[in-house]
Motif scaffolding. Structure first.
Motif, mmCIF file in Angstrom:
data_model
loop_
_atom_site.group_PDB
_atom_site.id
_atom_site.type_symbol
_atom_site.label_atom_id
_atom_site.label_comp_id
_atom_site.label_asym_id
_atom_site.label_seq_id
_atom_site.Cartn_x
_atom_site.Cartn_y
_atom_site.Cartn_z
ATOM 1 N N GLU A 1 -15.720 14.026 18.379
ATOM 2 C CA GLU A 1 -15.590 15.023 17.145
ATOM 3 C C GLU A 1 -14.236 15.566 17.311
ATOM 4 O O GLU A 1 -13.797 15.905 16.309
ATOM 5 C CB GLU A 1 -16.748 15.711 17.385
ATOM 6 N N LYS B 1 -11.133 14.173 15.620
ATOM 7 C CA LYS B 1 -10.878 13.942 14.433
ATOM 8 C C LYS B 1 -9.735 14.819 13.716
ATOM 9 O O LYS B 1 -9.460 15.868 14.082
ATOM 10 C CB LYS B 1 -12.310 14.579 13.474
ATOM 11 N N ARG C 1 -11.039 15.985 8.663
ATOM 12 C CA ARG C 1 -12.270 15.528 9.127
ATOM 13 C C ARG C 1 -12.853 14.334 8.879
ATOM 14 O O ARG C 1 -13.881 13.982 8.699
ATOM 15 C CB ARG C 1 -13.344 16.600 8.933
ATOM 16 N N SER D 1 -10.905 9.762 12.190
ATOM 17 C CA SER D 1 -10.864 9.966 13.619
ATOM 18 C C SER D 1 -9.743 9.385 14.136
ATOM 19 O O SER D 1 -9.618 8.034 13.832
ATOM 20 C CB SER D 1 -12.170 9.795 14.406
ATOM 21 N N THR E 1 -16.905 6.843 15.731
ATOM 22 C CA THR E 1 -15.370 6.791 15.729
ATOM 23 C C THR E 1 -14.707 5.445 16.418
ATOM 24 O O THR E 1 -15.452 4.733 16.709
ATOM 25 C CB THR E 1 -15.305 7.768 17.146
#
Length: 460
Positions: free
Chosen positions: A167, A170, A174, A177, A211
């Motif tokens: 996360e 990223k 946002r 990623s 991701t």
């Protein structure tokens, strides 16, 4: 005060080279190489060029014989790096088959794309170094430069920690990623981690749309999929690239000649020509062909070949500026030396007698395990046939010798044997074969004749 006598100065190899006309009998270098000022120009340059070639293996422009695998792997990683598609794949093949070389060539070609170079993150893990998931997670954090992001946070589970790391990668909006490539060397060792948590989470992410990641495992075990738990196996894509060496003896011999030859851009062109012609003569020698054939049969990989050639090169000096067939034979002897057989040369006579007794038991009982008591009884049979008692040792001395053999790993306990069993009854196996013991007996310094005869009868 008496004048000191002037001490005669020793003539060095360099003196012999530079003073060839003054000391013609002391000249140590062939005339044609002497005229090229070998000591000052040729020798250091040859050492530099060839040592760099053997120690810092350069990636080939185009990997030979694996073009299809190269194309397949490149396409797969491009889909992750450019289009954000997650993938997983295994590269399987024996040691030295070129698995890492293939992967490095693909990454080199992939990173020529500016967009990929800017976005793609790489994480390289090795099963020999990252021995559990906690160490692996620390290494992932370090390689992704996220130590500051993690800080002192405490995570409930491995999955939560990994999700946080991904996360954090990223981009600012946002929305997307950065793609991550995970390379797992010695992949089979990660399967031995508790619950295979690392593999489960990596494959789980590669199956979901969280991701874009690519997981590439490199292993030499063909049965690696059998090691995976059901939940891990179900998340793996089952893509595999198998690399098997298709090198022939002729190609191997040609390759040795190429590896020892000097390149066209060598500073001294005439010297390079003379060196290369000497290498051609060397490779055409029958004894050299036999040595290389033996090495080819033992191992086809580049590392063992480079080790052999490095040992040859280390025997080249100003005094002897070309590689002779004898150098290759000596280098081969060092490469193929049997460490365990050499270890036997340092054993005491008692320890050697116990080894012979064990081999005798192996022959009689067809490889069944033995214990100290059985070995001692076999040794006593040998002593009973002797009129003198020079080998008559007490039980504690024999036990000590037996334990020493175990410490040297010449014998080892049978798997599953109970630790509660008394030491003299614990079952063992011998880790040597017939030829190793016979070779050691021939080379053992001042080995008693009766011990040799007993050994021969044991193998008869």
């Amino acid at each position: 005060m008496l004048a000191e006598k002037s001490k005669p100065q020793p003539i060095t190899a360099d003196d012999g080279v530079n003073a060839g006309s003054r000391h013609p009998r002391l000249s140590l270098v062939p005339a044609k190489l002497e005229s090229r000022q070998w000591a000052h120009h040729g020798f250091p340059q040859v050492q530099k060029v060839l040592r760099e070639r053997f120690c810092h293996q350069q990636l080939p422009e185009e990997p030979e014989g694996v073009e299809a695998q190269h194309k397949h792997l490149l396409e797969l990683l491009k889909r992750t790096a450019i289009h954000g598609e997650s993938n997983s794949l295994l590269i399987v093949g024996p040691r030295g088959a070129g698995k890492t070389m293939l992967l490095k060539c693909v990454l080199r070609d992939l990173l020529q794309d500016k967009e990929v170079q800017k976005n793609l993150l790489q994480v390289h893990l090795n099963g020999l170094l990252q021995t559990d998931d906690r160490i692996a997670l620390k290494e992932i954090t370090r390689q992704l430069h996220l130590e500051n992001a993690v800080g002192d946070k405490v995570f409930g589970s491995f999955a939560e920690n990994l999700a946080f790391l991904l996360e954090a990668l990223k981009k600012g909006d946002r929305s997307s990623s950065r793609p991550v490539l995970f390379v797992l060397d010695e992949f089979d060792l990660f399967a031995h981690h508790k619950n295979q948590t690392l593999l489960y989470n990596l494959f789980d992410v590669s199956q979901s749309a969280q991701t874009p990641i690519a997981v590439v495992g490199v292993t030499c075990r063909l049965d690696v999929l059998e090691l995976l738990e059901k939940r891990v196996k179900s998340r793996f894509s089952h893509r595999q690239i198998h690399l098997l060496s298709s090198l022939t003896v002729t190609q191997y011999l040609r390759l040795v000649g190429t590896q020892l030859s000097l390149p066209d851009e060598f500073p001294d062109a005439k010297f390079a020509q003379e060196w290369n012609s000497s290498i051609e003569t060397l490779c055409a020698d029958k004894s050299v062909e036999e040595v290389l054939q033996r090495h080819f049969n033992a191992s086809k990989d580049f590392r063992s070949m480079h080790m052999l050639l490095m040992l040859c090169l280390s025997r080249v000096s100003v005094a002897k500026p070309v590689i002779q067939p004898a150098d290759l034979q000596e280098a081969s002897r060092l490469c193929l030396a049997d460490a365990k057989a050499n270890m036997l040369h340092g054993l005491s006579i008692l320890e050697l007698c116990l080894i012979i007794a064990m081999k005798h038991l192996n022959d009689v009982y067809e490889g069944e395990p033995f214990n100290l008591q059985m070995v001692h009884n076999e040794f006593k049979k040998f002593l009973q046939r002797k009129s003198n008692s020079m080998y008559n040792f007490n039980q504690p001395v024999v036990r000590k010798a037996f334990e020493h053999l175990q410490q040297l790993e010449l014998i080892r306990p049978v798997e599953g044997s109970s630790a509660k069993t008394q030491s003299e009854y614990q079952l063992m196996r011998l880790m040597l074969d017939h030829s190793q013991i016979m070779e050691a007996l021939q080379k053992y310094p001042q080995c008693p004749t009766d011990v040799k005869q007993w050994a021969m009868s044991a193998f008869g």
